[in-house]
Motif scaffolding. Sequence first.
Motif, PDB file in Angstrom:
ATOM      1  N   THR A   1       0.860  -1.190   0.000  1.00  0.00           N
ATOM      2  CA  THR A   1       0.000   0.000   0.000  1.00  0.00           C
ATOM      3  C   THR A   1       0.890   1.231   0.000  1.00  0.00           C
ATOM      4  O   THR A   1       1.682   1.399   0.933  1.00  0.00           O
ATOM      5  CB  THR A   1      -0.902   0.038   1.251  1.00  0.00           C
ATOM      6  OG1 THR A   1      -1.631  -1.185   1.337  1.00  0.00           O
ATOM      7  CG2 THR A   1      -1.869   1.205   1.188  1.00  0.00           C
ATOM      8  N   PRO A   2       0.778   2.119  -1.023  1.00  0.00           N
ATOM      9  CA  PRO A   2       0.068   1.934  -2.298  1.00  0.00           C
ATOM     10  C   PRO A   2       0.792   0.899  -3.151  1.00  0.00           C
ATOM     11  O   PRO A   2       2.022   0.880  -3.183  1.00  0.00           O
ATOM     12  CB  PRO A   2       0.127   3.319  -2.925  1.00  0.00           C
ATOM     13  CG  PRO A   2       1.335   3.954  -2.336  1.00  0.00           C
ATOM     14  CD  PRO A   2       1.458   3.418  -0.945  1.00  0.00           C
ATOM     15  N   ARG A   3       0.037   0.075  -3.823  1.00  0.00           N
ATOM     16  CA  ARG A   3       0.617  -1.098  -4.465  1.00  0.00           C
ATOM     17  C   ARG A   3       1.550  -0.705  -5.608  1.00  0.00           C
ATOM     18  O   ARG A   3       1.221   0.132  -6.442  1.00  0.00           O
ATOM     19  CB  ARG A   3      -0.488  -2.015  -4.984  1.00  0.00           C
ATOM     20  CG  ARG A   3       0.014  -3.395  -5.374  1.00  0.00           C
ATOM     21  CD  ARG A   3      -1.126  -4.347  -5.604  1.00  0.00           C
ATOM     22  NE  ARG A   3      -0.637  -5.703  -5.832  1.00  0.00           N
ATOM     23  CZ  ARG A   3      -0.335  -6.568  -4.893  1.00  0.00           C
ATOM     24  NH1 ARG A   3      -0.484  -6.217  -3.626  1.00  0.00           N
ATOM     25  NH2 ARG A   3       0.097  -7.777  -5.170  1.00  0.00           N
ATOM     26  N   GLY A   4       2.719  -1.329  -5.642  1.00  0.00           N
ATOM     27  CA  GLY A   4       3.688  -1.076  -6.692  1.00  0.00           C
ATOM     28  C   GLY A   4       5.099  -1.188  -6.152  1.00  0.00           C
ATOM     29  O   GLY A   4       5.318  -1.460  -4.957  1.00  0.00           O
TER      30      GLY A   4
ATOM     31  N   LYS B   1      -5.140  -5.092   4.002  1.00  0.00           N
ATOM     32  CA  LYS B   1      -6.102  -4.139   3.451  1.00  0.00           C
ATOM     33  C   LYS B   1      -7.464  -4.398   4.065  1.00  0.00           C
ATOM     34  O   LYS B   1      -8.008  -5.498   3.929  1.00  0.00           O
ATOM     35  CB  LYS B   1      -6.184  -4.269   1.924  1.00  0.00           C
ATOM     36  CG  LYS B   1      -4.943  -3.813   1.203  1.00  0.00           C
ATOM     37  CD  LYS B   1      -5.148  -3.869  -0.308  1.00  0.00           C
ATOM     38  CE  LYS B   1      -3.917  -3.368  -1.038  1.00  0.00           C
ATOM     39  NZ  LYS B   1      -4.081  -3.416  -2.505  1.00  0.00           N
ATOM     40  N   PRO B   2      -8.041  -3.358   4.678  1.00  0.00           N
ATOM     41  CA  PRO B   2      -7.404  -2.081   5.022  1.00  0.00           C
ATOM     42  C   PRO B   2      -6.525  -2.246   6.252  1.00  0.00           C
ATOM     43  O   PRO B   2      -6.744  -3.146   7.060  1.00  0.00           O
ATOM     44  CB  PRO B   2      -8.592  -1.172   5.317  1.00  0.00           C
ATOM     45  CG  PRO B   2      -9.630  -2.100   5.881  1.00  0.00           C
ATOM     46  CD  PRO B   2      -9.454  -3.407   5.140  1.00  0.00           C
TER      47      PRO B   2
ATOM     48  N   GLY C   1       8.193   5.891  -8.233  1.00  0.00           N
ATOM     49  CA  GLY C   1       7.640   4.749  -8.948  1.00  0.00           C
ATOM     50  C   GLY C   1       7.576   5.006 -10.431  1.00  0.00           C
ATOM     51  O   GLY C   1       8.009   6.051 -10.925  1.00  0.00           O
ATOM     52  N   LYS C   2       7.018   4.063 -11.189  1.00  0.00           N
ATOM     53  CA  LYS C   2       6.933   4.215 -12.637  1.00  0.00           C
ATOM     54  C   LYS C   2       5.921   5.297 -13.017  1.00  0.00           C
ATOM     55  O   LYS C   2       6.102   6.004 -14.001  1.00  0.00           O
ATOM     56  CB  LYS C   2       6.538   2.881 -13.263  1.00  0.00           C
ATOM     57  CG  LYS C   2       7.619   1.812 -13.151  1.00  0.00           C
ATOM     58  CD  LYS C   2       7.201   0.530 -13.850  1.00  0.00           C
ATOM     59  CE  LYS C   2       8.295  -0.517 -13.770  1.00  0.00           C
ATOM     60  NZ  LYS C   2       7.889  -1.788 -14.440  1.00  0.00           N
TER      61      LYS C   2
ATOM     62  N   PRO D   1      -3.110   6.629   4.707  1.00  0.00           N
ATOM     63  CA  PRO D   1      -2.584   6.915   6.046  1.00  0.00           C
ATOM     64  C   PRO D   1      -1.535   5.912   6.505  1.00  0.00           C
ATOM     65  O   PRO D   1      -0.831   6.159   7.475  1.00  0.00           O
ATOM     66  CB  PRO D   1      -3.840   6.827   6.929  1.00  0.00           C
ATOM     67  CG  PRO D   1      -4.770   5.933   6.184  1.00  0.00           C
ATOM     68  CD  PRO D   1      -4.497   6.142   4.732  1.00  0.00           C
ATOM     69  N   PHE D   2      -1.434   4.771   5.805  1.00  0.00           N
ATOM     70  CA  PHE D   2      -0.434   3.763   6.152  1.00  0.00           C
ATOM     71  C   PHE D   2       0.315   3.353   4.881  1.00  0.00           C
ATOM     72  O   PHE D   2      -0.303   3.117   3.833  1.00  0.00           O
ATOM     73  CB  PHE D   2      -1.066   2.515   6.772  1.00  0.00           C
ATOM     74  CG  PHE D   2      -1.710   2.754   8.104  1.00  0.00           C
ATOM     75  CD1 PHE D   2      -0.964   2.715   9.267  1.00  0.00           C
ATOM     76  CD2 PHE D   2      -3.070   3.033   8.196  1.00  0.00           C
ATOM     77  CE1 PHE D   2      -1.555   2.936  10.497  1.00  0.00           C
ATOM     78  CE2 PHE D   2      -3.664   3.265   9.421  1.00  0.00           C
ATOM     79  CZ  PHE D   2      -2.903   3.214  10.576  1.00  0.00           C
ATOM     80  N   LEU D   3       1.636   3.269   4.990  1.00  0.00           N
ATOM     81  CA  LEU D   3       2.465   2.714   3.926  1.00  0.00           C
ATOM     82  C   LEU D   3       2.942   1.341   4.385  1.00  0.00           C
ATOM     83  O   LEU D   3       3.545   1.213   5.454  1.00  0.00           O
ATOM     84  CB  LEU D   3       3.664   3.617   3.630  1.00  0.00           C
ATOM     85  CG  LEU D   3       3.370   5.077   3.260  1.00  0.00           C
ATOM     86  CD1 LEU D   3       4.667   5.800   2.920  1.00  0.00           C
ATOM     87  CD2 LEU D   3       2.390   5.176   2.110  1.00  0.00           C
TER      88      LEU D   3
END
Length: 543
Positions: free
Chosen positions: A242-245, A397-398, A260-261, A304-306
């Motif tokens: 989170t956020p996915r990537g 998630k979440p 990121g890309k 709010p969370f990584l």
Amino acid sequence: MSADFDRIYLNQSKFNGRFRIADSGLGWKAAANGGSASTQAKAPFLLPATELSTVQWSRGCRGYELKINTKNQGVIQLDGFSQDDFNIIKSDFHRRFSIQVEHKEHSLRGWNWGKTDLARNELVFALNGKPTFEIPYSHINNTNLTSKNEVGIEFNIQDEEYQPAGDELVEMRFYLPGTIETNNEDELPKIEAEDGIKEEAAVDKEEKSLAESFYEELKEKADIGEVAGDAIVSFQDVFFATPRGRYDIDVYKNSIRLRGKTYEYKLQHRQIQRIVSLPKADDIHHLIVLAIEPPLRQGQTTYPFLVLQFQKDEETEVQLNLEDEDYETNYKDKLKKSYDAKTHVVISHVLKGLTGKRVIVPGSYTSKFEQCAVSCSYKANEGYLYPLDNAFFFLTKPTLYIPFSDVSSVNISRAGQTSTSSRTFDLEIILRLNRGSTTFGNISKEEQQLLEQFLKSKNLRVKNEEKETQERLQNALGSDSDDDGDINMGSAGEDDESEDVDFHASSEGEDDVAEEFDSDAPVSDEEAGSDADERPAKKPKTE
């Protein structure tokens, strides 16, 4: 002699102060009778005359505004002047600094299209030659190329000196259609002709979207991304749940850059509220969770969370990009000069040293399967619940964080009236101050006793609905057994003593069958007599 102006607001601040023009430069100080004690205690703002570049006069939020473009300190905004102050200010700047104050009118048409100009200290959006609005580069925190023709700009709301009076804009997007042709003239290859004259080889021109060109220029002007060489340490290709990537992490002195890309994020160290390091229940991965306030934004979505995910046994070796003198002075007690350990351990230690936040790790709870989490579901999402020493943590998630200090009570109940209800249970967490409840379902029944003991050891009020139901049922059954002597359950005793005539009559079935079907059965006198009495005598036949 200096010129003073009262009730002037510096850079759209919440509190006013006194503005002064002197031969040495400009000054502003918060009013003694307004604002908080911390605001009044701040040193006055001073701007030397050598920093002045251009000065503009225009309408502002609280009257008229004086906008000063400086050489090295960006844009300075002074708001709250009256219309009569223009002549005084204009003559003072001309006499003291030989600077002409330009009267600038804004476009009030309200159109949402126009031309952008990336000036020295601010982005100007103009319509028909008149500015509609200006955005100082110091207010821009991040920018992203959100699509082929769209650029998103995020504003800085973390500046401690910037205290807006009310609601404020946090994001803006520009749509820039079209493409432009680009070529790199500095790198054109040279070829030598037969006559010895060198000529430039023909190079095909590349097309670049206007949005991409604007994005790159804005990023350079606003100095949003620090130079990669200035990073204290970098981690490549880190997977984020989170956020996915996958993102490259550049850690700077006061901020963190996630590249990121598609998207890039800039995170200030002071935004990190908690650092949580937890092993994933699959025994393969390890998670690091960063609690962010205010959260990162991506359009309408907030994070709010990584959640960073690593291979459990993945190792890394890095050397901090710090001078020996700088390291000994500022980071000796916080960081190591070099690291050679598991990746999640290295990142946790670096973030702990730079942010000053302690790393939260699993507590004393151990499940039946020797893990620090239990498998469960939150609404329609499957995940794991981590009972930590001071809080509940649900991943992934979440991502939910519930401190024990916010918990009023915990209810343990059945999962439902299904065939599997005896195998699982629900854990309902009721929050204090009537803030609702959160339910985690489908927890294995084998975890119930251990989880209940752990929660009670943390002085949480635990209510087991299943036990209470069984106790009420046992009490009800116990009270019924005590009163059996007083309850008339029927006339069973009387039935035993009385004789059922019909029953005995039917029990002589064999005699009845013999009489009915046996041709040799004797005829009783009673039957014979009854037949004789009932059968009428035949009348004589008369002719």
